[in-house]
Enzyme design. Structure first.
Site, short mmCIF file in Angstrom:
data_model
loop_
_atom_site.label_atom_id
_atom_site.label_comp_id
_atom_site.label_asym_id
_atom_site.label_seq_id
_atom_site.Cartn_x
_atom_site.Cartn_y
_atom_site.Cartn_z
N GLU A 149 0.81 -1.22 0.00
CA GLU A 149 0.00 0.00 0.00
C GLU A 149 0.85 1.27 0.00
O GLU A 149 0.42 2.32 -0.48
CB GLU A 149 -0.96 0.01 1.18
CG GLU A 149 -2.09 -1.01 1.07
CD GLU A 149 -1.73 -2.39 1.59
OE1 GLU A 149 -0.54 -2.66 1.87
OE2 GLU A 149 -2.65 -3.24 1.71
N PHE B 156 -11.83 -7.31 13.80
CA PHE B 156 -10.74 -7.79 12.96
C PHE B 156 -10.36 -6.71 11.94
O PHE B 156 -11.21 -6.17 11.26
CB PHE B 156 -11.14 -9.08 12.24
CG PHE B 156 -10.08 -9.58 11.30
CD1 PHE B 156 -8.83 -9.95 11.79
CD2 PHE B 156 -10.31 -9.65 9.95
CE1 PHE B 156 -7.83 -10.38 10.93
CE2 PHE B 156 -9.32 -10.08 9.08
CZ PHE B 156 -8.08 -10.45 9.57
N GLN B 157 -9.08 -6.41 11.86
CA GLN B 157 -8.54 -5.39 10.95
C GLN B 157 -9.15 -4.02 11.16
O GLN B 157 -9.32 -3.24 10.22
CB GLN B 157 -8.67 -5.84 9.49
CG GLN B 157 -7.81 -7.06 9.21
CD GLN B 157 -7.59 -7.33 7.75
OE1 GLN B 157 -8.48 -7.10 6.93
NE2 GLN B 157 -6.42 -7.84 7.41
N LYS C 163 -17.59 -0.96 5.82
CA LYS C 163 -18.00 -1.94 4.83
C LYS C 163 -19.51 -1.93 4.58
O LYS C 163 -19.96 -2.04 3.44
CB LYS C 163 -17.57 -3.34 5.26
CG LYS C 163 -17.83 -4.39 4.19
CD LYS C 163 -17.16 -5.71 4.49
CE LYS C 163 -17.35 -6.66 3.30
NZ LYS C 163 -16.70 -7.95 3.52
N MET D 273 24.21 9.22 2.45
CA MET D 273 23.99 10.47 3.19
C MET D 273 24.24 10.27 4.68
O MET D 273 24.78 11.16 5.35
CB MET D 273 22.56 10.97 2.94
CG MET D 273 22.31 12.37 3.45
SD MET D 273 23.46 13.56 2.74
CE MET D 273 22.51 14.21 1.38
#
Ligand code: TPP
Lengths: 163, 575
Positions: free
Chosen positions: B55, B117-118, B167, B482
Site C-alpha cells: 500500500e 478484525f482489521q 463496509k 547520506m
C-alpha cells in the site's frame, strides 16, 4: 500574553480532536477549552484560552483557520469582552465554620446549591481570577472537590460573532 | 430540469463518483473491508485499477502521478494494515502539498470501536498528516463526501484527503446524485492577492539594489511557471529555486543561479545572505533552506507570496505578505510592474550580477571528471545530456537525490519528482511508475541509491504487470551515503550501521522480476549503459552503477550554520 480565542466550527464528531490535535502537534499551549453547540445546531462554539508571543498567537489563529471544520476564529483580546467561568466546589462544612463560609459565598456572589450533614456545595461564576481569589480565602483542608468549566467569552456591545 | 435519480449500492456509488470525477487510474490493494468495492470495480472499465504490491507503493505511485499531471492521485486500500501501510505515503504527500484522495476501507459501522478484525482508527492515525479526513457514516453522504474530498484535496494549498468507508456503507443503497460543484462555509481558499499589498510589493521590488527571487513548490502546484518566467525576465533579477521548486524556471536560463539551501550552490546561498530585497514565491522557509534562522537574510526586506496564510511569516518575519494563489498574484504583479513609472535600477543590478558571477566563478559543483571510479555526478550529468533535459526524473532520498537536483537541469515544471518535505526513502520507484502511467510516451527515470531502492522494490512486479517501462538509475555506493557522509563529518568516521552489507545481485533481481538489469563499474562504460537503457523503450531497466564510495555532497551548510557559512569541499574551504 494570555489570549481568549472564540471559534465557530462545524458540529462534527472529529472537530474537537482536530483542534486539540493541532495544539499538541505544534506544541502550542492550552490553558482551557470549552465547547458546546450554539443556537444553530450545526455549529459549535469553542472558547480557548492560550498564551504566547504575538507571533505564536498569530500562528495559532492561522492554523486554526486552516482547519477545514473551523468556520471562524476570533481573538477576543481584540474586542472589549466579558469572560466568565463556572465553578462548582464542595467544602467540608463543620458547624462552627458554616457562618463564615456563607459570608464568603455572599461576598463572592456565589450560591450554596447543595447541603449535607458535613458539606456545602457552592456554585460560583466569574472571571478565573475571581474564582482563584475565592479559593484562596478557604482553608486547604476544607476543599473536598473543585470542578471548573474553563473560560467562556463574549464580546461587549453591538459586535456579535456569527458564522 | 431535475436529474434522473437511480438507486445504487455504496460500492456502485463509489465507482460512479470516481468516473464522474474524471478519475482514470486508481492505485490500490484489496482486502475484506473493500471487497464490495472491488467487486464493482470488476464490472466497470471507466477507472483502471492498478494493483500495487504494497500500500505504500499505491500512495507513492498516486503521488508521482499527481506531481507529474497536476491532477489528484487516487488510492484505495483496505482497513487496518492496508490503512497503516498507506500512512507513509499520505504523510509524504502532505509535507509536499500534493493532492491525493485516499479511500480506506473500515470495519462495519456497528462494530467500530470494538477492536474488530482489521480495525484501526484510520481517521485518528491520519489526522495529523492530511489536509482533511472524513468517516462516512451513512450511504447518503457517500457521493457528497467524495465530491468534498476531491474539492478540498485540489484547491487552495493542495494536500491529501482520506475518506474512511465502513463496509456496510458499501452495501447500503440510496439515490445517486453527484454534484457538479460544491461550496463549504468553513473552507474558502483565497484566490486573489490584495491589491494594496501588491502595489507596495511592486514598489519595494523595483527599489531593490540587490534583489533575489526565491521560489518553491508552490509555483509548480499553482501552474505558474509561465508567469514566474515572465516576471523574472521582466525584472532581470537572479532567481534560485528550492528543491521542490526546480523546473519552475528554466535551469539553463542565465538568470538561474541554482538551487539554494543545505546543498544549494554557493552563489544562490550567498545571494540570499547579501540580498536587500527577497521575493519569496510559493516557498515556505524550510530549515533546510534557511539554515540558522538568526543569521537568515540579515539585510533583506522580504515579500512573501503564498496561498496558505499559515505559511506566511511562520519561520521568518515578513515585511510584505501577500496571500493568494501564486498564478493570480504574479499575473497582477506583472501588470503592476509593466505599468509602473519606476524601472529596476540598472546600474545597481549590474554590480549585483557582477558579485553573483564572482561567487559563481568558484564553481562550487566541480568534481573529478577524470576519475576511473564512477563519480555519481558524472552519471547524472550524462543522463541529462542524453535525455536533453527532458525526462521525468523521480528520486529517493540521500546523496543521489541531491546530486540529481544539482546536476539534472530541469527546464520545465513537474519533471522533477521527489520527496522533499518528509524525505521518504522508497518513494522513487513507485512514483516513477505513477508518472509512466500518466505519460506512457515520455522517458521516466528513477535516480536512486541501493538502500532506498529496496524499500519499495516489490513494485517491480507492478511495473511488469502494467507495462510501465521505467529506467532505474541506481548509484550504488554500498552505503547509506547520506548517513555515511554525516558520520564522516560529525561522528569522526564511526560508520554505525550505514554500510549495506549482504546486498543482493541487482542484475539478477531485475531479471527475476522480468526486467533488464545492467551492472556498470567503470566510467568509460557509463554513457553506453545509459544509451542502452534508454533505447530499450519497451523494457524496465535497472542499471546498477558501482560508484565512488567516498564521494560527498558539496557544497554544504552544516545544520545550525548560516547561508554564508558554506563548505565547498574537503580540500577547498572558504576563508
Ligand atoms: C524511510 C526512511 N528511513 C530512513 C531515512 C534516513 N536516511 C536519509 S538518507 C539515507 C540513506 C540513503 O541511502 P541510499 O538510498 O543508498 O542513497 P545514498 O545516500 O547512498 O545516495 C537514510 C537512511 C529516510 N530518509 N527515510
Amino acid at each position: 500574553m494570555r489570549h481568549i480565542l472564540s471559534l465557530l466550527m462545524e458540529n462534527e464528531a472529529g472537530a474537537l480532536s482536530r483542534v486539540s490535535g493541532l495544539f499538541s502537534a505544534r506544541a502550542f499551549n492550552i490553558e482551557s477549552l470549552t465547547v458546546a453547540p450554539t443556537e444553530d445546531p450545526t455549529i459549535s462554539r469553542m472558547t480557548l484560552v492560550t498564551s504566547g508571543s504575538d507571533a505564536i498567537i498569530e500562528q495559532i489563529t492561522k492554523q486554526l483557520n486552516k482547519l477545514v471544520d473551523v468556520v471562524k476564529v476570533i481573538d477576543l483580546n481584540e474586542y472589549r469582552h466579558i469572560e466568565r467561568e463556572l465553578m462548582l466546589i464542595k467544602l467540608a462544612a463543620k458547624k462552627e465554620d458554616r457562618d463564615e463560609i456563607k459570608l464568603m459565598v455572599d461576598i463572592f456572589r456565589g450560591r450554596i446549591i447543595d447541603v449535607s450533614e458535613n458539606t456545602y456545595t457552592i456554585e460560583m461564576t466569574g472571571t478565573g481570577e475571581k474564582l482563584d481569589a475565592f479559593i484562596a480565602t478557604l482553608d486547604e483542608d476544607m476543599i473536598l472537590e473543585v470542578v471548573r468549566s474553563g473560560i467562556s467569552g463574549i464580546s461587549r456591545g453591538n459586535t456579535a460573532i456569527q458564522s | 430540469m431535475a436529474k434522473k435519480r437511480e438507486l445504487l449500492r455504496g460500492a456502485e456509488i463509489f465507482c460512479r463518483a470516481l468516473k464522474d470525477e474524471g478519475v482514470k487510474h486508481l492505485f490500490g490493494y484489496p482486502g475484506g473491508a473493500v471487497l464490495h468495492i472491488y467487486d464493482e470495480l470488476y464490472k466497470q472499465d471507466a477507472v483502471e485499477h492498478i494493483l500495487v504490491r504494497h500500500e505504500q507503493g499505491a500512495t507513492h505511485a498516486a503521488d508521482g502521478y499527481a506531481r507529474a499531471t497536476g491532477k489528484p492521485g487516487v488510492v484505495l486500500v483496505t482497513s487496518g494494515p492496508g490503512a497503516t501501510n498507506a500512512v507513509t505515503g499520505i504523510a509524504t504527500a502532505y509535507m509536499d502539498s500534493i493532492p491525493l484522495v485516499v479511500f480506506t476501507g473500515q470495519v462495519p459501522t456497528q462494530v467500530i470501536g470494538n477492536d474488530a478484525f482489521q480495525e484501526v482508527d484510520a481517521i485518528g492515525i491520519t489526522r495529523p498528516c492530511v489536509k482533511h479526513n472524513f468517516l462516512v457514516k451513512n450511504v447518503k453522504d457517500l457521493a457528497i463526501t467524495i465530491k468534498k474530498a476531491f474539492y478540498i484535496a485540489t484547491t487552495g494549498r493542495p494536500g491529501p484527503v482520506v475518506v474512511d468507508i465502513p463496509k456496510d456503507i458499501t452495501a447500503d443503497t440510496c439515490e445517486y446524485d453527484y454534484p457538479d460543484t460544491i461550496t463549504l462555509r468553513s473552507y474558502r481558499p483565497v484566490a486573489k492577492g490584495n491589491l494594496w499589498q501588491m502595489k507596495k510589493a511592486a514598489q519595494l521590488i523595483l527599489s531593490a539594489k540587490k534583489p533575489m527571487i526565491y521560489t518553491g513548490g508552490g509555483v509548480i502546484l499553482s501552474a505558474a511557471s509561465g508567469e514566474l518566467t515572465e516576471f523574472t525576465r521582466l525584472l532581470g533579477y537572479p532567481i534560485t529555486n528550492t528543491l521542490m521548486g526546480l523546473g519552475a524556471f528554466p535551469a539553463t536560463d542565465k538568470q538561474f543561479i541554482g538551487m539554494l539551501g543545505m546543498h544549494g550552490t554557493y552563489e544562490a546561498n550567498m545571494g540570499m545572505h547579501y540580498c536587500d530585497v527577497l521575493i519569496a514565491i510559493g516557498a515556505r522557509f524550510d530549515d533546510r533552506v534557511t539554515g540558522d534562522l538568526e543569521k537568515f537574510c540579515p539585510y533583506a526586506k522580504i515579500v512573501q507570496i503564498d496561498v496558505d496564510p499559515a505559511s506566511i511569516a511562520k519561520n521568518v518575519p515578513v515585511d510584505i505578505p501577500i496571500v493568494g494563489d501564486v498564478k493570480n498574484v504574479l499575473t497582477d504583479l506583472i501588470d503592476l510592474l509593466k505599468n509602473s513609472n519606476d524601472k529596476p535600477d540598472a546600474k545597481a543590478l549590474k554590480a549585483w550580477w557582477q558579485q553573483v558571477h564572482d561567487w559563481a566563478a568558484l564553481d562550487c559543483l566541480q568534481f573529478d571528471r577524470s576519475s576511473q571510479v564512477i563519480k555519481p555526478q558524472y552519471v547524472i550529468e550524462k543522463l541529462w545530456e542524453l535525455t536533453q533535459g527532458d525526462a521525468y526524473v523521480t528520486s529517493d532520498v540521500g546523496q543521489h537525490q541531491m546530486w540529481a537536483a544539482q546536476f539534472y537541469k530541469f527546464d520545465k515544471p513537474r519533471r522533477w519528482i521527489n520527496s522533499g518535505g518528509l524525505g521518504t526513502m522508497g518513494f522513487g520507484l513507485p512514483a516513477a511508475m505513477g508518472v509512466k502511467l500518466a505519460f506512457p510516451d515520455e522517458t521516466v527515470v528513477c535516480i536512486t541509491g541501493e538502500a532506498s531502492l529496496v524499500m519499495c522494490i516489490q513494485e517491480l512486479s507492478t511495473c511488469l504487470q502494467y507495462e510501465t517501462p521505467i529506467k532505474i538509475i541506481s548509484l550504488n555506493n554500498r552505503y547509506m551515503g547520506m548517513v555515511r557522509q554525516w558520520q564522516e563529518f560529525f561522528y569522526s568516521g564511526r560508520y554505525s550501521n550505514s554500510y549495506m552489507e549482504a546486498l543482493p545481485d541487482f542484475v539478477k533481481m531485475a531479471e527475476s522480476y522480468g526486467h533488464v538489469g545492467l551492472r556498470i563499474e567503470e566510467t568509460s562504460a557509463v554513457e553506453g549503459a545509459l544509451k542502452e537503457a534508454l533505447a530499450l523503450e519497451e523494457r524496465t531497466v535497472l542499471v546498477d552503477f558501482v560508484t565512488d564510495q567516498t564521494e560527498n555532497v558539496y557544497p554544504m551548510i552544516a545544520a545550525g550554520k548560516g547561508q554564508h557559512e558554506m563548505h565547498l569541499s574537503t580540500d577547498r574551504e572558504l576563508a
